[in-house]
Scaffold this motif. Sequence first.
Motif, PDB file in Angstrom:
ATOM      1  N   PRO A 137      46.427  34.496  34.866  1.00  0.00           N
ATOM      2  CA  PRO A 137      46.408  33.197  36.099  1.00  0.00           C
ATOM      3  C   PRO A 137      47.582  32.412  36.755  1.00  0.00           C
ATOM      4  CG  PRO A 137      44.668  32.779  33.775  1.00  0.00           C
ATOM      5  CD  PRO A 137      46.035  34.079  33.678  1.00  0.00           C
ATOM      6  N   PHE A 177      36.122  41.174  43.851  1.00  0.00           N
ATOM      7  CA  PHE A 177      37.181  40.337  42.557  1.00  0.00           C
ATOM      8  C   PHE A 177      38.008  39.933  43.536  1.00  0.00           C
ATOM      9  CE2 PHE A 177      40.791  40.347  40.032  1.00  0.00           C
ATOM     10  CZ  PHE A 177      40.527  39.408  38.217  1.00  0.00           C
ATOM     11  N   PRO A 237      42.787  41.486  43.289  1.00  0.00           N
ATOM     12  CA  PRO A 237      43.231  43.154  42.496  1.00  0.00           C
ATOM     13  C   PRO A 237      44.638  43.609  42.837  1.00  0.00           C
ATOM     14  CG  PRO A 237      41.905  43.888  43.895  1.00  0.00           C
ATOM     15  CD  PRO A 237      42.285  42.860  44.507  1.00  0.00           C
ATOM     16  N   SER A 262      42.555  41.410  31.908  1.00  0.00           N
ATOM     17  CA  SER A 262      42.395  42.668  32.650  1.00  0.00           C
ATOM     18  C   SER A 262      41.512  42.374  33.600  1.00  0.00           C
ATOM     19  CB  SER A 262      41.233  43.538  31.372  1.00  0.00           C
ATOM     20  OG  SER A 262      40.422  44.635  32.194  1.00  0.00           O
ATOM     21  N   SER A 307      39.419  43.056  36.762  1.00  0.00           N
ATOM     22  CA  SER A 307      38.663  44.368  37.292  1.00  0.00           C
ATOM     23  C   SER A 307      39.233  45.844  37.168  1.00  0.00           C
ATOM     24  CB  SER A 307      39.415  43.724  39.305  1.00  0.00           C
ATOM     25  OG  SER A 307      40.131  44.367  39.110  1.00  0.00           O
ATOM     26  N   SER A 337      41.907  47.354  36.826  1.00  0.00           N
ATOM     27  CA  SER A 337      42.942  47.778  37.300  1.00  0.00           C
ATOM     28  C   SER A 337      44.003  48.449  36.535  1.00  0.00           C
ATOM     29  CB  SER A 337      43.665  46.969  38.257  1.00  0.00           C
ATOM     30  OG  SER A 337      43.536  45.715  38.380  1.00  0.00           O
ATOM     31  N   GLN A 374      39.148  41.206  28.115  1.00  0.00           N
ATOM     32  CA  GLN A 374      38.755  40.457  29.422  1.00  0.00           C
ATOM     33  C   GLN A 374      37.492  39.393  29.556  1.00  0.00           C
ATOM     34  OE1 GLN A 374      39.593  39.642  32.645  1.00  0.00           O
ATOM     35  NE2 GLN A 374      38.032  38.383  32.785  1.00  0.00           N
ATOM     36  N   LEU A 375      37.595  38.219  29.011  1.00  0.00           N
ATOM     37  CA  LEU A 375      37.025  37.143  29.096  1.00  0.00           C
ATOM     38  C   LEU A 375      35.237  36.862  29.694  1.00  0.00           C
ATOM     39  CD1 LEU A 375      37.521  34.257  27.523  1.00  0.00           C
ATOM     40  CD2 LEU A 375      37.414  33.120  29.624  1.00  0.00           C
ATOM     41  N   GLU A 385      33.537  35.516  31.010  1.00  0.00           N
ATOM     42  CA  GLU A 385      33.249  34.639  32.161  1.00  0.00           C
ATOM     43  C   GLU A 385      31.478  34.448  33.105  1.00  0.00           C
ATOM     44  OE1 GLU A 385      36.163  32.818  34.912  1.00  0.00           O
ATOM     45  OE2 GLU A 385      37.500  33.985  33.434  1.00  0.00           O
ATOM     46  N   LEU A 402      31.692  39.023  33.533  1.00  0.00           N
ATOM     47  CA  LEU A 402      33.217  38.988  34.315  1.00  0.00           C
ATOM     48  C   LEU A 402      33.517  40.497  33.821  1.00  0.00           C
ATOM     49  CD1 LEU A 402      34.904  38.998  36.883  1.00  0.00           C
ATOM     50  CD2 LEU A 402      36.829  37.131  36.100  1.00  0.00           C
TER      51      LEU A 402
HETATM   52  C1  LIG Z   1      45.378  36.989  37.663  1.00  0.00           C
HETATM   53  S1  LIG Z   1      43.496  38.142  37.084  1.00  0.00           S
HETATM   54  C2  LIG Z   1      44.149  39.348  36.858  1.00  0.00           C
HETATM   55  C3  LIG Z   1      43.774  40.804  37.558  1.00  0.00           C
HETATM   56  C4  LIG Z   1      43.762  41.655  36.628  1.00  0.00           C
HETATM   57  N1  LIG Z   1      45.121  42.037  37.344  1.00  0.00           N
HETATM   58  C5  LIG Z   1      43.701  42.975  37.861  1.00  0.00           C
HETATM   59  O1  LIG Z   1      44.092  43.645  39.515  1.00  0.00           O
HETATM   60  O2  LIG Z   1      42.181  43.240  38.728  1.00  0.00           O
HETATM   61  C6  LIG Z   1      43.317  37.576  35.411  1.00  0.00           C
HETATM   62  C7  LIG Z   1      42.233  37.582  34.304  1.00  0.00           C
HETATM   63  O3  LIG Z   1      42.315  37.280  33.027  1.00  0.00           O
HETATM   64  C8  LIG Z   1      41.140  36.669  32.452  1.00  0.00           C
HETATM   65  N2  LIG Z   1      41.444  36.067  31.452  1.00  0.00           N
HETATM   66  C9  LIG Z   1      41.281  34.465  31.903  1.00  0.00           C
HETATM   67  N3  LIG Z   1      41.998  34.090  30.550  1.00  0.00           N
HETATM   68  C10 LIG Z   1      41.534  34.888  29.608  1.00  0.00           C
HETATM   69  C11 LIG Z   1      40.962  34.238  28.171  1.00  0.00           C
HETATM   70  N4  LIG Z   1      41.225  33.653  27.824  1.00  0.00           N
HETATM   71  N5  LIG Z   1      40.852  35.762  27.450  1.00  0.00           N
HETATM   72  C12 LIG Z   1      41.122  37.338  28.257  1.00  0.00           C
HETATM   73  N6  LIG Z   1      41.036  37.124  29.851  1.00  0.00           N
HETATM   74  C13 LIG Z   1      41.258  35.652  30.291  1.00  0.00           C
HETATM   75  C14 LIG Z   1      39.870  36.303  34.268  1.00  0.00           C
HETATM   76  O4  LIG Z   1      38.573  35.750  33.362  1.00  0.00           O
HETATM   77  C15 LIG Z   1      41.145  36.958  34.440  1.00  0.00           C
HETATM   78  O5  LIG Z   1      39.902  38.314  35.177  1.00  0.00           O
END
Ligand SMILES: C[S@@+](CC[C@H](N)C(=O)[O-])C[C@H]1O[C@@H](n2cnc3c(N)ncnc32)[C@H](O)[C@@H]1O
Length: 691
Positions: A125, A441, A444, A469, A471, A473, A495-496, A498, A523
């Motif tokens: 994030p 999403f 991505p 992770s 979505s 990608s 991936q969490l 959520e 998610l």
């Molecule tokens: C910016 S997005 C990544 C997008 C990814 N690169 C894509 O292209 O789809 C960050 C992701 O990290 C996940 N996330 C946040 N905190 C996390 C945690 N503690 N453990 C695992 N995933 C986490 C969020 O749910 C989100 O899906």
Amino acid sequence: MIKDIFQQNENVHSNDKQLAVLREHFPACFKKDGSFDIELFKEAIVDKTNVVQEGYELKFLGKGYAKLLASTDTTTVVQPNEAHNSLQENVNSENIYISGDNLDGLKHLLKSYHRSVKCIYIDPPYNTGSDGFVYQDNFNYTKEILQEKLSVSEDEAQRILDITKRGSASHSAWLMFTYSRLLLAKDLLTDNGVVFISIDDNEQANLKLLCDDVFGEENFLGQIIHNKLNSKNDTINIQKNHDYVTCYQRKVNYNSASQITPSLESKASVTKEVFKEGDHFYIINDSITTRGDGGTLNNRRNLGYTVYYNPTTKDFVGVQDYDLELAKISNDEDEVYSDNVELLNKGYTKIRPPKVRGQLGAWTWELKNFNDCKDEILIKQNKNGYSVKKRTFIPSETISMEDNRYFTTYEYIKNVRSIAEFSTNEGTTQLSETLGVDGVFNNPKNINLIQYLIGLADCKHSIVLDFFSGSASTAHGVMQINAKDGGNRKFISVQLPEVLSADNTSQKVAYEFLQENSLPKTLDYIGIERIKRAAAKIEEEYPGKQLDLGFKHYVLVEPNQNTLDRLESFDKAGLLADTTVLNDFGKPTILTTWLNADGYGLTVQAEAIDLNGYIAYFINKHLYLIDAGFRLENMKALIQRYDTEGNFNPENLVLFGYSFPDWSINEMIEKNLRILNDSEKNLKINFSVRY
Ligand SMILES: C[S@@+](CC[C@H](N)C(=O)[O-])C[C@H]1O[C@@H](n2cnc3c(N)ncnc32)[C@H](O)[C@@H]1O
């Protein structure tokens, strides 16, 4: 297993990891009571090191807390998704998808994949204020415990708890969240492993300092400015069309077998026509003439000879026939050069370097080199006169034929540029096309960006990890690049899970997509579904190609309160096994968690072996006894195996404590193992009970 970990965690302090490293290498700097003597340490290193007195470091609230979180072990177990993992496309796959918090995920991965990952790409994030980042956790530390473990004031301990309990999106909260994860991730990297982190201006400056702290400033490879090719309209501030990819290597210029390996390699491949001369094949390279501003004859005065070429005999020679002094001041070819009349009379024609930006030009080869290596020179007539090019001979095995013409394809290494262009809109389209619906999403990443970065890390046969992770990608990019270049990379995605809600506008489309496809509304299932659909498309595009397009799925599960209560109340000195604990976890979960904890990885299977009616699980150096009901007759069958089967030599016998409360059984096992240890096979069997 979990109870043991809870007990270990109670004794962990924030610098334990660092102290363990020091203890291993500088045992003399530790006093009898275990405390570290910094003065002895300074003495130990002072000869070779300039101890820097002036301090400089990134400080933030909760830095010690983040280290503490990285030092404690995970209390989750790894539950395999058995229905998914046993499908034909997944059963032999070594790709991994983990649903869980990446703090736990990384801790599990470290048990089997320590120093095994060549490339990490993460897109955490960005903490933009609108991306939903809030740091919060459920570790049950009290103010007093934090004060003691982190050596901080009551006020600081309270401020840390305010963040972790109530949630915060402050810079400190983001740093705390990211630091603990990067500290763990670093130890997954091979020595020449590379980490790429997408980030934007909100935390870029903080991330750079944080990474200097984690990886070491000397291991910074650079920062790629990622031009997103978007058309965001910002009329007040500078319009931002880019974000960054921050790149570090675990150890820059890691020296493998005394060969310095480049940190990043940008490879490109090119297909060229091949020509034949007698039995030899060659490709034609560029002209051997200068081009840029520095390439004028005035700048390169020893590189301005004339090539005399005989079009009939194809013979040629370079002749030094110009005035070096005149070349400094004149731009007139006839003035600077004097013709070699003898050669011209013999039918030779003169070829001079073409002009560079209106000025007399030069060759790139010195005259001697030119005349010594005529085989590598090719002179061709074209509409402007003649071109003088280099040619390279190539082995016939590299050649293919099409329409009676020869071709070759080869890879070459380019410099890595600090600016890369990959459209974010294209990333959105790629996901929409894969899932068949728009807007599941937000933002991505473009999988071409990911493939480009993976290509830089040159990891054709290694593991690519993404622990944010989203979505999926990265998983998509890994499968796609393997299909293109014949690589055998494996992905690990975390991936969490959520929980999504139909009432949340930013989650509505994802929720409805999962609902329509009868999938759980979390998610991680967006990523899971993307990987499946991307794999099907790749299979269609590359029919018959041997590719690992499946994946194993694992869920990280925190034991519920009932199980925790049972673990707590279990009477180790009792007589009765508590089978409810085994049922709560499930045997596949215990086995998967243990196999991974013992370093075998997540994708292996233990062999079920029958010991006279009792099923034990065997792999390489370990034998696991999980069920209750192990008796003397089973022990005898076990001894017989050790005695009679040459390949059966597990050195570690591991018992699930809740199934083995009866000390007399354990004593019986230990006694028999002692006998085995003394037997001819010269075995050394360790015996441990896990709770
Ligand atoms: C910016 S997005 C990544 C997008 C990814 N690169 C894509 O292209 O789809 C960050 C992701 O990290 C996940 N996330 C946040 N905190 C996390 C945690 N503690 N453990 C695992 N995933 C986490 C969020 O749910 C989100 O899906």
